[in-house]
Scaffold this motif. Structure first.
Motif, mmCIF file in Angstrom:
data_model
loop_
_atom_site.group_PDB
_atom_site.id
_atom_site.type_symbol
_atom_site.label_atom_id
_atom_site.label_comp_id
_atom_site.label_asym_id
_atom_site.label_seq_id
_atom_site.Cartn_x
_atom_site.Cartn_y
_atom_site.Cartn_z
ATOM 1 N N MET A 1 5.946 3.046 1.749
ATOM 2 C CA MET A 1 5.460 2.555 3.037
ATOM 3 C C MET A 1 5.822 1.086 3.269
ATOM 4 S SD MET A 1 1.735 4.367 3.459
ATOM 5 C CE MET A 1 1.546 3.761 5.110
ATOM 6 N N THR A 2 6.226 0.378 2.215
ATOM 7 C CA THR A 2 6.583 -1.019 2.413
ATOM 8 C C THR A 2 7.831 -1.167 3.277
ATOM 9 O OG1 THR A 2 7.813 -1.018 0.324
ATOM 10 C CG2 THR A 2 5.522 -1.758 0.250
ATOM 11 N N ASP A 3 8.658 -0.102 3.365
ATOM 12 C CA ASP A 3 9.862 -0.178 4.199
ATOM 13 C C ASP A 3 9.514 -0.390 5.665
ATOM 14 O OD1 ASP A 3 11.354 0.254 1.956
ATOM 15 O OD2 ASP A 3 11.645 2.402 2.306
ATOM 16 N N THR A 4 8.373 0.128 6.069
ATOM 17 C CA THR A 4 7.977 0.017 7.471
ATOM 18 C C THR A 4 6.971 -1.111 7.709
ATOM 19 O OG1 THR A 4 6.199 1.640 7.132
ATOM 20 C CG2 THR A 4 8.357 2.484 7.829
ATOM 21 N N ALA A 8 6.198 -3.462 11.146
ATOM 22 C CA ALA A 8 4.848 -3.326 11.706
ATOM 23 C C ALA A 8 4.196 -4.693 11.887
ATOM 24 C CB ALA A 8 3.988 -2.444 10.804
ATOM 25 N N LEU A 9 4.367 -5.576 10.899
ATOM 26 C CA LEU A 9 3.804 -6.924 10.996
ATOM 27 C C LEU A 9 4.459 -7.706 12.128
ATOM 28 C CD1 LEU A 9 3.546 -7.848 7.193
ATOM 29 C CD2 LEU A 9 1.686 -7.150 8.717
ATOM 30 N N CYS A 10 5.774 -7.539 12.282
ATOM 31 C CA CYS A 10 6.488 -8.203 13.384
ATOM 32 C C CYS A 10 5.955 -7.739 14.736
ATOM 33 C CB CYS A 10 7.983 -7.927 13.287
ATOM 34 S SG CYS A 10 8.814 -8.756 11.914
ATOM 35 N N ALA A 11 5.622 -6.459 14.836
ATOM 36 C CA ALA A 11 5.088 -5.926 16.086
ATOM 37 C C ALA A 11 3.703 -6.500 16.381
ATOM 38 C CB ALA A 11 5.030 -4.405 16.020
ATOM 39 N N ILE A 12 2.952 -6.831 15.329
ATOM 40 C CA ILE A 12 1.587 -7.348 15.499
ATOM 41 C C ILE A 12 1.592 -8.816 15.906
ATOM 42 C CG2 ILE A 12 -0.551 -7.902 14.255
ATOM 43 C CD1 ILE A 12 0.028 -5.349 12.539
ATOM 44 N N THR A 13 2.357 -9.647 15.209
ATOM 45 C CA THR A 13 2.293 -11.099 15.412
ATOM 46 C C THR A 13 3.502 -11.664 16.147
ATOM 47 O OG1 THR A 13 3.405 -11.634 13.322
ATOM 48 C CG2 THR A 13 1.016 -11.332 13.258
ATOM 49 N N GLU A 60 -2.884 -0.147 4.386
ATOM 50 C CA GLU A 60 -2.267 1.176 4.526
ATOM 51 C C GLU A 60 -0.953 1.279 3.751
ATOM 52 O OE1 GLU A 60 -1.975 1.598 8.720
ATOM 53 O OE2 GLU A 60 -4.153 1.833 9.013
ATOM 54 N N ALA A 61 -0.243 0.158 3.603
ATOM 55 C CA ALA A 61 1.019 0.159 2.858
ATOM 56 C C ALA A 61 0.803 0.031 1.353
ATOM 57 C CB ALA A 61 1.905 -0.986 3.345
ATOM 58 N N GLY A 62 -0.434 -0.234 0.933
ATOM 59 C CA GLY A 62 -0.748 -0.293 -0.490
ATOM 60 C C GLY A 62 -0.273 -1.554 -1.187
ATOM 61 N N VAL A 63 -0.093 -2.658 -0.425
ATOM 62 C CA VAL A 63 0.372 -3.899 -1.047
ATOM 63 C C VAL A 63 -0.818 -4.768 -1.430
ATOM 64 C CG1 VAL A 63 2.535 -3.849 0.236
ATOM 65 C CG2 VAL A 63 0.586 -5.133 1.153
#
Length: 561
Positions: A1-4, A8-13, A60-63
């Protein structure tokens, strides 16, 4: 899930606030004094809602998530630390979310996670009030949230360690669910997004705020606690169970969105008394008499030894001058530029200390910056104590000090306003002087061993005497501290080739045998082992070990494996 995750973070901030790569992330993943490691990304949300959504995406990405504010900590507790992690790391830096709200006529504040102590001090100055800490008792640029989460002590004797029971935070449960907990005492709605959106926009009224006298927004007991000069335990230290409560002392194990804190009426009149002596027993007698007998507690009481004074005079000079002449607003930007330049020099293979060496060479050319009376005491005496009194305490201190000085070993003078400000600013500059000394002496210094210790309140010897075999391992050393609270900051420059960890272990063993607690106010970070009670507190806050794992030399692995 880290690939996405990064998209996803770019879309948020917005992409501008998602940083990847060594150069771009250096300022955030490399600690002020200690700490460095690889990160997948640094994300800088601009609102509480963005912070929540970025945090959810990371969970959700488990990091691993490290929630970071100003990154001014001295023990590496807000950055990665080496390797050994079993998941990628994302740093969520909150410094863009910096609003401060005054409530109850300014008697309390609600601070968002990027609000700095410096900004809070300036906000309150206009209404004749002060925060828990002021310049000289904290790092310039340090955040309000960082102070509370690390139980930072500060130098203001009457206010105690940073502490509150009012907080809005997210917690990751053992079931893997992220939950927002509103213990702020402000009615903001039910769902996480509603609560955060309303707080983001300041959409709450005085009628939404609950004032519960059973909940504290500061340490109400500290004034009495510090006066107990015959107690065999320290006045304050990071692992003190009496002040571990949810966000307070959480050290990044919770994601904090807002804190509510008391403010304090500013002293209308103050006076700094400057004491020099060659007999530290004189200072011990002053501390015990003033804490035990004075009607008025000092505002501040800061100690310097001769070596620390001299080191800071030379290697803290640029910080002193920067703050005195350009103001505190410029300091974070200056450190940002320095970090960028250090990153460039590292990439070019020149090492990361080029800026320090250039700055030191330039500052050595500048004229003397400290008042002559202070420097005269530096020549004549080995130990210095600055005492700031307010109101009726001024006459009380003047009468007492005049009755015991001049003595065979020491004397005192009353500072002019300029001298008093310079004295405390010089003491503040100690924090960065050790790192500069290390940077410009790579051929003789293996590393800096910075210890942060709390002595028992009944201790009568406050300057540690090292055994000859340990003293021989040091090329330079210095001590300063918050004298009336019996908190000492010790900088030892270990001789080139020395085994820093082995030396540290021996030193801590000496402290263990004498009832000293450590760390006192900079928190365990990655430099100190968390004692069992503190580790249990961390586990209760973060059962999956996903937020800031590894601090206190604990496990870096999922579920504390």
């Amino acid at each position: 899930m880290t690939d996405t995750l990064i998209p996803a973070l770019c879309a948020i901030t917005g992409p501008r606030h998602v940083l990847v790569g060594d150069r771009a992330t250096r300022r955030f993943r490399k600690g002020y004094r200690f700490g460095d490691g690889e990160v997948l990304a640094v994300v800088r949300p601009g609102t509480l809602l963005e912070q929540w959504r970025a945090l959810k995406a990371c969970v959700e990405a488990g990091v691993i998530v490290i929630i970071q504010a100003a990154n001014t900590g001295l023990t590496g507790g807000s950055t990665p630390f080496g390797d050994g992690y079993d998941r990628p790391i994302v740093i969520i830096n909150t410094m863009r979310i910096k609003r401060i709200d005054l409530i109850d006529g300014g008697k309390q504040v609600i601070a968002l996670p990027g609000a700095t102590l410096d900004a809070l001090e300036k906000t309150l100055r206009a209404i004749g009030r002060e925060p828990h800490s002021v310049i000289g008792s904290s790092c310039i640029g340090a955040s309000v949230t960082g102070g509370v989460c690390n139980n930072s002590g500060g130098s203001l004797i009457q206010r105690g360690p940073a502490y509150t029971q009012f907080a809005l935070f997210a917690q990751l449960g053992a079931d893997g669910q992220l939950r927002l907990v509103n213990h702020l005492g402000v009615e903001l709605g039910e769902s996480a997004e509603t609560i955060l959106a309303r707080l983001d926009s300041g959409q709450y009224a005085e009628s939404d705020i609950t004032y519960d006298t059973n909940q504290w927004a500061s340490d109400h007991q500290y004034c009495d606690h510090v006066r107990d000069i015959d107690a065999s335990t320290p006045a304050r230290f990071n692992a003190d169970p009496r002040r571990l409560y949810e966000a307070s002392g959480s050290a990044g194990r919770l994601a904090v969105f807002a804190l509510r804190l008391d403010t304090f009426e500013a002293d209308k009149e103050s006076q700094v008394f400057y004491i020099g002596t060659n007999d530290p027993a004189e200072l011990v007698a002053i501390r015990r008499h003033m804490l035990g007998n004075f009607a008025n507690l000092p505002i501040q009481g800061e100690y310097f030894d001769r070596d620390a004074y001299g080191t800071t005079r030379k290697y803290g000079k640029d910080v002193f001058l920067l703050i005195k002449y350009l103001g505190t607003d410029r300091v974070p930007q200056a450190f940002m530029v320095k970090s960028w330049f250090d990153g460039l020099s590292e990439k070019l293979g020149l090492g990361g200390a080029v800026t320090d060496r250039i700055l030191q060479a330039l500052v050595n050319l500048l004229p003397e910056h400290l008042p002559e009376r202070m420097n005269d005491y530096h020549r004549r005496y080995s130990h210095y104590l600055m005492i700031k009194m307010g109101g009726e305490g001024i006459a009380e201190a003047r009468h007492y000090l005049s009755s015991i000085f001049p003595s065979q070993n020491g004397d005192f003078f009353e500072c002019s306003p300029g001298e008093g400000a310079d004295a405390f600013l010089h003491r503040f500059a100690f924090g960065g002087a050790g790192g500069r000394y290390r940077a410009v002496h790579p051929d003789t210094v293996e590393d800096i061993l910075a210890l942060d210790v709390a002595l028992p309140r009944n201790a009568t010897q406050f300057v540690p005497q090292l055994p000859p075999e340990l003293d021989a391992e040091m090329v330079h050393k210095g001590a300063c501290g918050h004298f009336f609270c019996h908190v000492l900051h010790l900088d030892y420059m270990v001789r080139k080739g020395g085994d820093v960890e082995a030396i540290k272990k021996k030193l801590l063993g000496l402290f263990d045998a004498s009832g000293v607690e450590y760390p006192a106010e900079h928190n365990v970070g990655h430099l100190y082992p968390a004692k069992p009670a503190l580790e249990d507190f961390y586990k209760s806050l973060d059962p999956t070990n996903s937020f800031n794992p590894g601090i206190g030399k604990t496990s870096k692995l999922r579920n504390w494996s």
